[in-house]
Design an enzyme around this catalytic site. Structure first.
Site, PDB file in Angstrom:
ATOM      1  N   GLU A 147       0.823  -1.206   0.000  1.00 24.49           N
ATOM      2  CA  GLU A 147       0.000   0.000   0.000  1.00 24.49           C
ATOM      3  C   GLU A 147       0.858   1.257   0.000  1.00 24.49           C
ATOM      4  O   GLU A 147       0.639   2.178  -0.802  1.00 24.49           O
ATOM      5  CB  GLU A 147      -0.918   0.003   1.225  1.00 24.49           C
ATOM      6  CG  GLU A 147      -1.806   1.221   1.327  1.00 24.49           C
ATOM      7  CD  GLU A 147      -2.724   1.325   0.132  1.00 24.49           C
ATOM      8  OE1 GLU A 147      -2.474   2.196  -0.732  1.00 24.49           O
ATOM      9  OE2 GLU A 147      -3.668   0.544   0.039  1.00 24.49           O
TER      10      GLU A 147
ATOM     11  N   ASP B 262       1.049   3.949  -3.082  1.00 27.65           N
ATOM     12  CA  ASP B 262       0.651   5.345  -2.860  1.00 27.65           C
ATOM     13  C   ASP B 262       1.760   6.314  -3.250  1.00 27.65           C
ATOM     14  O   ASP B 262       1.539   7.282  -3.987  1.00 27.65           O
ATOM     15  CB  ASP B 262       0.295   5.562  -1.386  1.00 27.65           C
ATOM     16  CG  ASP B 262      -1.023   4.919  -0.988  1.00 27.65           C
ATOM     17  OD1 ASP B 262      -1.800   4.555  -1.876  1.00 27.65           O
ATOM     18  OD2 ASP B 262      -1.263   4.777   0.229  1.00 27.65           O
TER      19      ASP B 262
ATOM     20  N   SER C 170      -6.756   1.569  -4.390  1.00 29.19           N
ATOM     21  CA  SER C 170      -5.663   2.268  -3.718  1.00 29.19           C
ATOM     22  C   SER C 170      -4.784   3.016  -4.702  1.00 29.19           C
ATOM     23  O   SER C 170      -4.109   3.979  -4.323  1.00 29.19           O
ATOM     24  CB  SER C 170      -4.802   1.279  -2.929  1.00 29.19           C
ATOM     25  OG  SER C 170      -5.387   0.968  -1.698  1.00 29.19           O
TER      26      SER C 170
ATOM     27  N   ASP D 257     -17.393   8.363 -19.901  1.00 26.44           N
ATOM     28  CA  ASP D 257     -18.546   7.716 -19.273  1.00 26.44           C
ATOM     29  C   ASP D 257     -18.397   6.202 -19.379  1.00 26.44           C
ATOM     30  O   ASP D 257     -18.274   5.651 -20.482  1.00 26.44           O
ATOM     31  CB  ASP D 257     -19.825   8.175 -19.973  1.00 26.44           C
ATOM     32  CG  ASP D 257     -21.078   7.865 -19.172  1.00 26.44           C
ATOM     33  OD1 ASP D 257     -20.942   7.347 -18.048  1.00 26.44           O
ATOM     34  OD2 ASP D 257     -22.178   8.153 -19.678  1.00 26.44           O
ATOM     35  N   ILE D 258     -18.382   5.530 -18.243  1.00 30.51           N
ATOM     36  CA  ILE D 258     -18.242   4.069 -18.210  1.00 30.51           C
ATOM     37  C   ILE D 258     -19.641   3.465 -18.184  1.00 30.51           C
ATOM     38  O   ILE D 258     -20.388   3.648 -17.211  1.00 30.51           O
ATOM     39  CB  ILE D 258     -17.438   3.610 -16.977  1.00 30.51           C
ATOM     40  CG1 ILE D 258     -16.133   4.412 -16.849  1.00 30.51           C
ATOM     41  CG2 ILE D 258     -17.164   2.113 -17.044  1.00 30.51           C
ATOM     42  CD1 ILE D 258     -15.199   4.303 -18.009  1.00 30.51           C
TER      43      ILE D 258
ATOM     44  N   GLY E 243     -24.124   8.437 -17.740  1.00 28.83           N
ATOM     45  CA  GLY E 243     -24.099   9.432 -16.675  1.00 28.83           C
ATOM     46  C   GLY E 243     -23.500   8.849 -15.409  1.00 28.83           C
ATOM     47  O   GLY E 243     -22.762   7.869 -15.437  1.00 28.83           O
TER      48      GLY E 243
ATOM     49  N   ASP F 188     -23.080   6.733 -12.068  1.00 29.60           N
ATOM     50  CA  ASP F 188     -23.600   5.476 -11.523  1.00 29.60           C
ATOM     51  C   ASP F 188     -22.768   5.083 -10.310  1.00 29.60           C
ATOM     52  O   ASP F 188     -21.708   5.650 -10.045  1.00 29.60           O
ATOM     53  CB  ASP F 188     -23.602   4.362 -12.577  1.00 29.60           C
ATOM     54  CG  ASP F 188     -22.234   4.075 -13.166  1.00 29.60           C
ATOM     55  OD1 ASP F 188     -21.326   3.680 -12.400  1.00 29.60           O
ATOM     56  OD2 ASP F 188     -22.057   4.232 -14.388  1.00 29.60           O
TER      57      ASP F 188
END
Length: 542
Positions: free
Chosen positions: A245, A249, A446, A486-487, A506, A508
Site C-alpha cells: 500500500e 501510494d 488504492s 462515461d463508463i 451518466g 452510476d
C-alpha cells in the site's frame, strides 16, 4: 446528587461487536491512551454548512489560524476534562485546541472506571483486540462538551485497498505516468502544491522509490515522514499488504506529481490513530496541504457512530480549509465486505463522507497512447466499491444534478452515492511498482486515490488556486461528456447474495462520472472559477 456524579450514556459510543468472541479481560494495570474529543467553542458561529459550501463552490478557504480561533475547542472545556481526568487518577498527556482533543492515559482499571465501561479482549476475523461492553458513560455535566472518546477500542480501523499480482494473461502493464497521459492530465508537475498521504501501518524503502523514479526518468520526489503517536516508517521483509500500500501510494503520487511536496503520516491501524493522523494532516499549519490521499477504508457498519461523526467533522474542516480529500472507494464491490459478510450491501467510510472525493475503479485497455476501451473493474471477488450510504443522506451536489441512488438493500433507502469518479484499478491492467527491490504488478482502488490526488495537484497548479471542496463543480461539470469518459459497461456485484449496481450513462454507483479527461476538466473548471490568484505560484504554499 450533583451533575458531576450523575452518569449518562454517550450517544454513538456503543461498540461494534459483530463477529467478535470474548477471550478474556485486560490486565488492570495495562496502560491505555485515550483521546477525548470536545465540541467546538460555544461562541463558534458553526462551520459553513454543506449547503453553503455547495452554493459557493469556489469560496475563499479559511486559514488554519482562523479555523482554530473561531471553531476550535474552548480552553474552559479543556480544563473541565482535565479536572475530570485528575479526579479519576488519569494523566493528562496534552491537548490541542485545533484538533479539539484532550489526550489522557492511565491504568486500564482507572480508565474503565472513569468512562463507566467494562474493558474486554475479543477475537475477531480481523485479529485480537481490546474493546468494551456497552456505551461509554460520562458525568452529566460533561456530556454537552464531549463529542467522543477514542482509544478504548483497538480494532483495526481500516484495510488497504491494494491487490498484488497481475493476471497471467495481462496484455499490458502500466506505469502511473502512462495512465496520467492516457487520462490527459495537464502537463505540469504539481509544483507549489503540498500533498499528504495517510498510512495505517507498513512503510517503504527509500531505495525502492529512488530506483523506481529513475527507471521512469522522473525526478526523486520530496518526501517527509511524520510519526503519529509513535508509529513510523517501518517496512518489514518480505513485504505484506501494508508495504504494498505505501509503495503504491508514494510511487503513484510521486511519479505523477514529482514537483509537489509530499508528507506521509504514519499511524497505527486503530480508530484513535486514524483520527489523529487525519487531524494532523488537515491541521498542519506549517505544510498547509492542498490535497490529502487516503487508501484505507472499511464498511460503514464496522465503525462506531461517534467515530464516523468525529472523522467526518475533520473532513468537513478540510473542505473549509480548501483541502481536497481523495479516498479509495474499496475493492469489494457492492458488498463492502463488512466483516463478517452479513448479506447486505455496504459502502465504505471515509469515502462515503460527503466531503471525501470517492475514487472507484475501472479496467483500462489502451491502444498506444490512446484509450481503446474502459469498463467497470470487476474480476472475481474484486470490484469497484460503490453504492448508497446508510449513514449520510444524498448531498446537495448530487440532489442538484438529479442523482438519487436507492440502495439495493431491502427498503431501497437512498443515500450519498459512491464513488464520485474512477480510474484504472484492475489486475488485468495493472500498475507496475517496485516493492522490496522487485518489480511487482498491483491493482486496486488504492492506486486511484493517489492518482486523483496528483491530478488535483496539477489542476491546482494550472489554476493558480486550491480546488478544495470541488464536489459542486465536479457534479456540475459531470453532466457534460467531455470532462469524463462515461463508463457504461459492467457491474460491481461481487457477492451473489448481495447483488450489485450496474453501469449506465451518466453517473452510476460503480464508477461515478467515469474516468477524467484532465485537460477537458481543467478547461471546464477555468470557466467556472474566478481568474487565477497568487496561491500555488510559490514553491511551498502558505
Amino acid at each position: 446528587m450533583s451533575s458531576s456524579t450523575i452518569r449518562k450514556p454517550l450517544l454513538g459510543s456503543e461498540p461494534v461487536t459483530q463477529g467478535s468472541v470474548l477471550i478474556g479481560l485486560p490486565h488492570p494495570q495495562e496502560r491505555i491512551a485515550v483521546g477525548v474529543l470536545l465540541r467546538r467553542r460555544p461562541d463558534s458561529p458553526g462551520l459553513p454548512s454543506l449547503e453553503e459550501l455547495c452554493a459557493e463552490p469556489f469560496r475563499a478557504p479559511l486559514s488554519h489560524e482562523e479555523l482554530t480561533r473561531r471553531h476550535g475547542a474552548d480552553p474552559a472545556d479543556v480544563k473541565a476534562v482535565e479536572a475530570f481526568a485528575e479526579a479519576h487518577g488519569l494523566d493528562v498527556v496534552g491537548h490541542d485546541l485545533a484538533h479539539r482533543l484532550v489526550h489522557l492515559a492511565g491504568p486500564g482499571a482507572l480508565v474503565a472506571n472513569a468512562f463507566g465501561v467494562q474493558l474486554i479482549h475479543v477475537a475477531h476475523p480481523r485479529g485480537l483486540h481490546r474493546t468494551h461492553l456497552g456505551r461509554i458513560h460520562l458525568p452529566e455535566n460533561l456530556l454537552p462538551i464531549i463529542k467522543g472518546v477514542l482509544g478504548l477500542d483497538t480494532r483495526p480501523a481500516a484495510r488497504p485497498h491494494v491487490q498484488v499480482g497481475g493476471q497471467p494473461s495481462t496484455p499490458r502493464l502500466f506505469t502511473p505516468p502512462e495512465v496520467a497521459e492516457l487520462y490527459e492530465f495537464p502537463d505540469v508537475t504539481g509544483e507549489g502544491q503540498s500533498i499528504a498521504v495517510i498510512e495505517l501501518g507498513g512503510g517503504y524503502w527509500r531505495q525502492d522509490l529512488a530506483d523506481y523514479v529513475q527507471r521512469l526518468g522522473v525526478p526523486m520526489p520530496r518526501i517527509t515522514n511524520v510519526s503519529v503517536a509513535g508509529a513510523g516508517n517501518q517496512p518489514v521483509y518480505p513485504p505484506g499488504d501494508a508495504e504494498a500500500e505505501v509503495a503504491l501510494d508514494l510511487e503513484v503520487v510521486g511519479s505523477v506529481a514529482p514537483g509537489a511536496d509530499i508528507t506521509v503520516y504514519f499511524a497505527a491501524n486503530t480508530n484513535y490513530a486514524f483520527l489523529l493522523a487525519l487531524a494532523q494532516a488537515v491541521h498542519d499549519s506549517r505544510r498547509r496541504h492542498s490535497v490529502i490521499s487516503i487508501s484505507w477504508a472499511e464498511a460503514e457498519a464496522y465503525w462506531q457512530p461517534m467515530v464516523v461523526e468525529a472523522m467526518n467533522e475533520i473532513l468537513w474542516e478540510a473542505a473549509v480549509l480548501g483541502i481536497t480529500i481523495c479516498v479509495a472507494s474499496g475493492d469489494q464491490g457492492s458488498s463492502g465486505e463488512n466483516p463478517p459478510s452479513d448479506g447486505w450491501a455496504h459502502v465504505k467510510f471515509p469515502p462515503s463522507s460527503p466531503f471525501a472525493l470517492a475514487c472507484g475503479g475501472t479496467l483500462l485497455r489502451a491502444d498506444g497512447r490512446s484509450i481503446a476501451a474502459e469498463v467497470v473493474w470487476h474480476e472475481g471477488a474484486w470490484s469497484s466499491g460503490g453504492g448508497a450510504s446508510d449513514v449520510f443522506p444524498v448531498p446537495p451536489y448530487q440532489q442538484q444534478t438529479g442523482i438519487e441512488i436507492p440502495s439495493i438493500n431491502p427498503g431501497s433507502k437512498s443515500g450519498r452515492g459512491v464513488p464520485d469518479l474512477a480510474g484504472n484499478a484492475a489486475f488485468e491492467s495493472p500498475y507496475v511498482i517496485e516493492l522490496g527491490g522487485q518489480l511487482t504488478a498491483t491493482g486496486g482502488t488504492s492506486a486511484v486515490a493517489p492518482l486523483m490526488a496528483a491530478l488535483v495537484a496539477r489542476l491546482n497548479q494550472k489554476l493558480g488556486r486550491r480546488l478544495g471542496f470541488l464536489h459542486p463543480a465536479l457534479y456540475q461539470i459531470g453532466r457534460t461528456a467531455a470532462a469524463f469518459r462515461d463508463i457504461v459497461q459492467g457491474n460491481n456485484a461481487t457477492a451473489p447474495w448481495v447483488g450489485g449496481y450496474v453501469a449506465r450513462p451518466g453517473w452510476d454507483a460503480c464508477t461515478g462520472w467515469g474516468s477524467p479527461n484532465g485537460r477537458q476538466l481543467l478547461a471546464a473548471l477555468e470557466t467556472l472559477a474566478e481568474p487565477p490568484k497568487s496561491e500555488g505560484k510559490k514553491r511551498r504554499p502558505t
